[in-house]
Design an enzyme around this catalytic site. Sequence first.
Site: not given
Lengths: 405, 405, 405, 405
Positions: C16, C96, C125, C179
């Site tokens: 990705d 994050r 996110d 995921s």
Amino acid sequence: MSKINKVVLAYSGGLDTSVILKWLQDKYECEVVTFTADLGQGEEVEPARAKAKSLGIKEIYIEDLREEFARDYVFPMFRANAIYEGEYLLGTSIARPLIAKRLVEIANETGAEAVSHGATGKGNDQVRFELGAYALNPNIKVIAPWREWDLLSRQKLLDYAEQHGIPVEMKQGKKSPYSMDANLLHISYEGGILEDPWAEPEDSMWRWSVSPENAPDKPTYLELSYEKGDITAINGEAMSPATVMTYLNKVAGENGIGRLDIVENRYVGMKSRGCYETPAGTVMLKAHRAIESLTLDREVAHLKDELMPRYAKMIYNGYWWAPERVMLQKMIDESQQTVNGKVRIKLYKGNVSVVGRASETDSLFDESIATFEDDAGAYNQKDAEGFIKLNALRLKIAGKAKRKV
Amino acid sequence: MSKINKVVLAYSGGLDTSVILKWLQDKYECEVVTFTADLGQGEEVEPARAKAKSLGIKEIYIEDLREEFARDYVFPMFRANAIYEGEYLLGTSIARPLIAKRLVEIANETGAEAVSHGATGKGNDQVRFELGAYALNPNIKVIAPWREWDLLSRQKLLDYAEQHGIPVEMKQGKKSPYSMDANLLHISYEGGILEDPWAEPEDSMWRWSVSPENAPDKPTYLELSYEKGDITAINGEAMSPATVMTYLNKVAGENGIGRLDIVENRYVGMKSRGCYETPAGTVMLKAHRAIESLTLDREVAHLKDELMPRYAKMIYNGYWWAPERVMLQKMIDESQQTVNGKVRIKLYKGNVSVVGRASETDSLFDESIATFEDDAGAYNQKDAEGFIKLNALRLKIAGKAKRKV
Amino acid sequence: MSKINKVVLAYSGGLDTSVILKWLQDKYECEVVTFTADLGQGEEVEPARAKAKSLGIKEIYIEDLREEFARDYVFPMFRANAIYEGEYLLGTSIARPLIAKRLVEIANETGAEAVSHGATGKGNDQVRFELGAYALNPNIKVIAPWREWDLLSRQKLLDYAEQHGIPVEMKQGKKSPYSMDANLLHISYEGGILEDPWAEPEDSMWRWSVSPENAPDKPTYLELSYEKGDITAINGEAMSPATVMTYLNKVAGENGIGRLDIVENRYVGMKSRGCYETPAGTVMLKAHRAIESLTLDREVAHLKDELMPRYAKMIYNGYWWAPERVMLQKMIDESQQTVNGKVRIKLYKGNVSVVGRASETDSLFDESIATFEDDAGAYNQKDAEGFIKLNALRLKIAGKAKRKV
Amino acid sequence: MSKINKVVLAYSGGLDTSVILKWLQDKYECEVVTFTADLGQGEEVEPARAKAKSLGIKEIYIEDLREEFARDYVFPMFRANAIYEGEYLLGTSIARPLIAKRLVEIANETGAEAVSHGATGKGNDQVRFELGAYALNPNIKVIAPWREWDLLSRQKLLDYAEQHGIPVEMKQGKKSPYSMDANLLHISYEGGILEDPWAEPEDSMWRWSVSPENAPDKPTYLELSYEKGDITAINGEAMSPATVMTYLNKVAGENGIGRLDIVENRYVGMKSRGCYETPAGTVMLKAHRAIESLTLDREVAHLKDELMPRYAKMIYNGYWWAPERVMLQKMIDESQQTVNGKVRIKLYKGNVSVVGRASETDSLFDESIATFEDDAGAYNQKDAEGFIKLNALRLKIAGKAKRKV
């Protein structure tokens, strides 16, 4: 009743605490140390020395604590915009922790095992004094004569004074039909006709402020300078915390500002009627909110607002020296790092109006974004669509699930 | 851009929404239904009919919603003593959910797929309209012309009106340099010189109240009767909610009451300066707190106080129709079952003072306990010792553990 | 779309972000700087260097941030006992802010105007990355390819890779139908059959822990040492924060601890199903509460508990770098000064049990008071009567006022 | 000590309350009414009748309150997900209000002026009994023998029993070295070696659950059906509230579920160590959160979470019958209107895992929006940009103002 050798008494020099002084000597056969503080109540404290001496006291503490009171108690509390039950500015509540601290410190210095105070068993002040004392010295003993003795009426008190040769001038007591308490932040009134919550107090009760009716016909404008949430100057002149309060009490009081008449909920479980005059405090609260409105982040301000009632309750209930208050204060003080700038206020016949606020260093007001005119791309109005759509998403999903709210 | 056949527009009859009306017809080639409501803004709504007709509108809704607005929106909100950021009484915020509701209902009635409004992309009102609409009908579409078109200056708007034959008298717009919004609860002012937070607005800006300086030299006394937290009579005369507000706006406005000048934090992320006149609301908040002070349990009152900022934020941010507001309202309304009685207030040159409060059925003020005089055993002062000792226990244990707070 | 010269990409080395890398080069014609961090996800980060090079990248940042992550993010969060919605230990959320910080710092170092990430437009996110970036550098630009491009299916992504010569081995992507995201604190699973909230995931999904069924038949005991709320040693051996987490992940995972299967509410407005493995975190939460139970004042603990959901929400929603989180953290950290001591825990087939807690310096547990045996006067049981009587007073007054609650 | 003619005693039939019974007769020379309730403690209550008779009691109340307890106390509390201090499920706390209520009702029925209980002066239970009694009848008197008498050691109690002819079999007391309390929700253990918070209790202490080590090697799956937040059926079989709890206690206890070992903060100011077995409650909490995760709006859930610690504290501290608890309950119950559906759980060696949740009528989980696959336009990812941009606006403005957070 364990043996007490020495006790430190919060002594005003008035009839009640003079009777207490004598009663402690008689009942506990102990030495009494007196402590009298000037917290800005507007009465001389020095006369308490002669009275104490005449009652045989050897260790007499008379102290001017106005700056410490303003700087370390009142100002930190105003950083929180503290109000109890939507109205009360905590004038009495905030003075008690300082007195408790000095009582304990003097007990340590003089080798006293106990402290004593003249607060009754029905009120909040006993709680504030004693929680403070126990927090600061877990081994301290507390003597609260009003909860122990049987001098439960004024006449009995006078008789006791007579019998024990307490000087005549003390017996007069206050002329006022009200129970009062004063310091730099306020003067309070309870009792008398105030015990009927429907009765309006006569205008002569109030002592620190003129009525709005009698205030000048011209407004007064002031410019207050803030550093880290505290007022540091008025009209450009630097002032100490106590000077700020003295000055504002005078000017605001002259303009009829700061009277309050409420029914409040005491920590001991009853409702009581109180009237308060808080000229400086009324101005300080309004102006502090104004400087915060310009310099505080929205979410910081909202978090402070949501925690404020709890913080105010801690102070009202006597938990100034408790770790939860200290913890909250850390957070509040942290928030004030950016609360710098100035506020312009107008005082007129009981009204405090903010007419300007500015901060060179910390303003978060961005005119280029807020403007109704062309903002040159500072704000993209199309962003609002996504903002609304995602905030609405949960409401739409619920609507589709055939919810009725 | 999906095809829209019919849209319901919140239509004031003024220039902006007339341009929007035309723009919707042109841009979306859709039929427009107009909705004009009397919420107490103090302007005739009927003229909007002729204007709408002249612009080719067939379905015209003109409604007097004053009672519904006062009864189902303003009064419930005041049960919570709602104030946003310590100052703002939410006058604009509380009107939007009702307008959103009627827009959606009219869309359902007329078969429209969409609703439209004249709020800009920078403000809170777009959010309030649209969150309300989406919550009430998750399939509704919303057209917000200010976020879509390019008529971003006044001149472009006027040019567009000229080109599209919008009647001349509409083009004048408001004389005021301010952006204003009004309803029974308040009138607001934004923009113009207010974009400088240091600038004081000229006295001529204010429309609903005289200045304190110009108010009468004699005070006005009022007696407000409460049932379940709502005012139901003034000076003994029963009144509907909208009548209460109209009456109080007049009397309080005449006494210079209700002006406010603040910087507030918008939901969309910026600070903005606003001035508000809220005569009735200012009286209602003060008096409601007074009747609650007598009739509400302490812990209920404190819980309400701690949740109030959050409730106010919900309304400010546009979540009136969200389930969390509805849930909180249940709790607040429950608390008001005992909020019955009367409050006596004094209005004088900008000041609202409570001078008496009473409740025959629900007073929790127990004079026999609170009294400074002999209470005949109603309260045992010795209980206070145990109360304080156990509340102090954790503080003493911590002190013994050599804690410094 | 304004011109971008250089962008810093959070680059994993997988398919990705390799496609994103290429797409940024093509679409924005800009230079790309890659940033790959080892946060304890359990995969080598060094291979990302060769991949980046093969895609023409000149400035490649590969960093081991495990200690910083554990010390400055995870540990402070656990001081608050943070849990989102009663269950989720915020494993992804807390990583994050650190990535956002490094992206912005690297942008500053390399002169990049923008940062980019591989998070989709549906998740939390993107919000966390971007709120962090904007807070740390208000002028930074953010490119979120998933919200911009049209490669919205896996096949389109693979086709794009094919067309643009992205090396074959990258195209494989993960074998897992889920995921996933991993760091020292947790590994998460979303998508696949989890999109049906009634479906139980197969046991093979879980990667870091054995199932309770497959865990050893003998329990493991550990002794954790705390200083100021942080674990500093295990079984007497001093360890750095990241070492503590690595060690606990291993031991707790071997004992089947830390699996969670929930439906959660995303900030963007939808509910989603997630499964999480948090072996170390599950132990840390339980043990931290235990050491606090001994060393924290009651009211401090309760205030922390009441604010915790809000603190957790701030982190979940991406407001780590916002001033309200910083302000709350000050308060939380202040509370941890006395959180020193040790906790003994037992791990057994999915269970974490606290079996002992002690603090030589800061215990507030006073056995002499709490004992069921004779306490030698440490506690006067008669105090309880006054305590109860005054706490009951408001209830009694209400009862007398004929209240029915 | 005012004259008492008749008192209602909460009577277990054991030694302690038998001594109290006798002591009341002697000390107060009053008639005693006994009240013995089956709350699911797992011991026969009928034997208390003969014992009371043998001590000369004429009015004997023996009641099975299990359904009322489960339906009107435990179930409403679990709607709130109530946990005290992050761990304790309030098993003892929630039983006291019901006993207080019946004591007061029986006093009214039998013309008794007072109620009495066997709780000590150090614990929470005295507070819970007495606050409840005073709230329900402000004129009731309370006799708490443990705070009045001098039988402060076990031996003195036995001597007193001996002297007053209290039957021998009662003197045995419990074999257990622990002070225990049990009802449908839990069994608690205090005292003995638990007074050392570092000591692990021996396995033989626990009575209602096997240890995880001794639980079956096969998991048990259950399907719980919810209506308005309450469990109404298990594995498809409709059950009354008490049956639900009895069933879950059995099954969960067999699977080693529900043991807890904590240090908690008592309302009277001390910390105490307690061990609890709450098999059914542990399952109910986990499963209730799961059904709420699917059916509750996010903001409703978060508001509940933030208020939960306060609600739990009210119950722990004894304020079940206070208006603030009633008010909060209204809100909580309102929130549960949509909490309908079913939850599938797995019980295995001490673990409760949720493995599925579903709601035909009220699910807010929208797979079409949450999916990682193509969502056919259900969610527009571009909306996220505006959402983030406006949420970031205040952070960016602060950043531009050179703020360091």
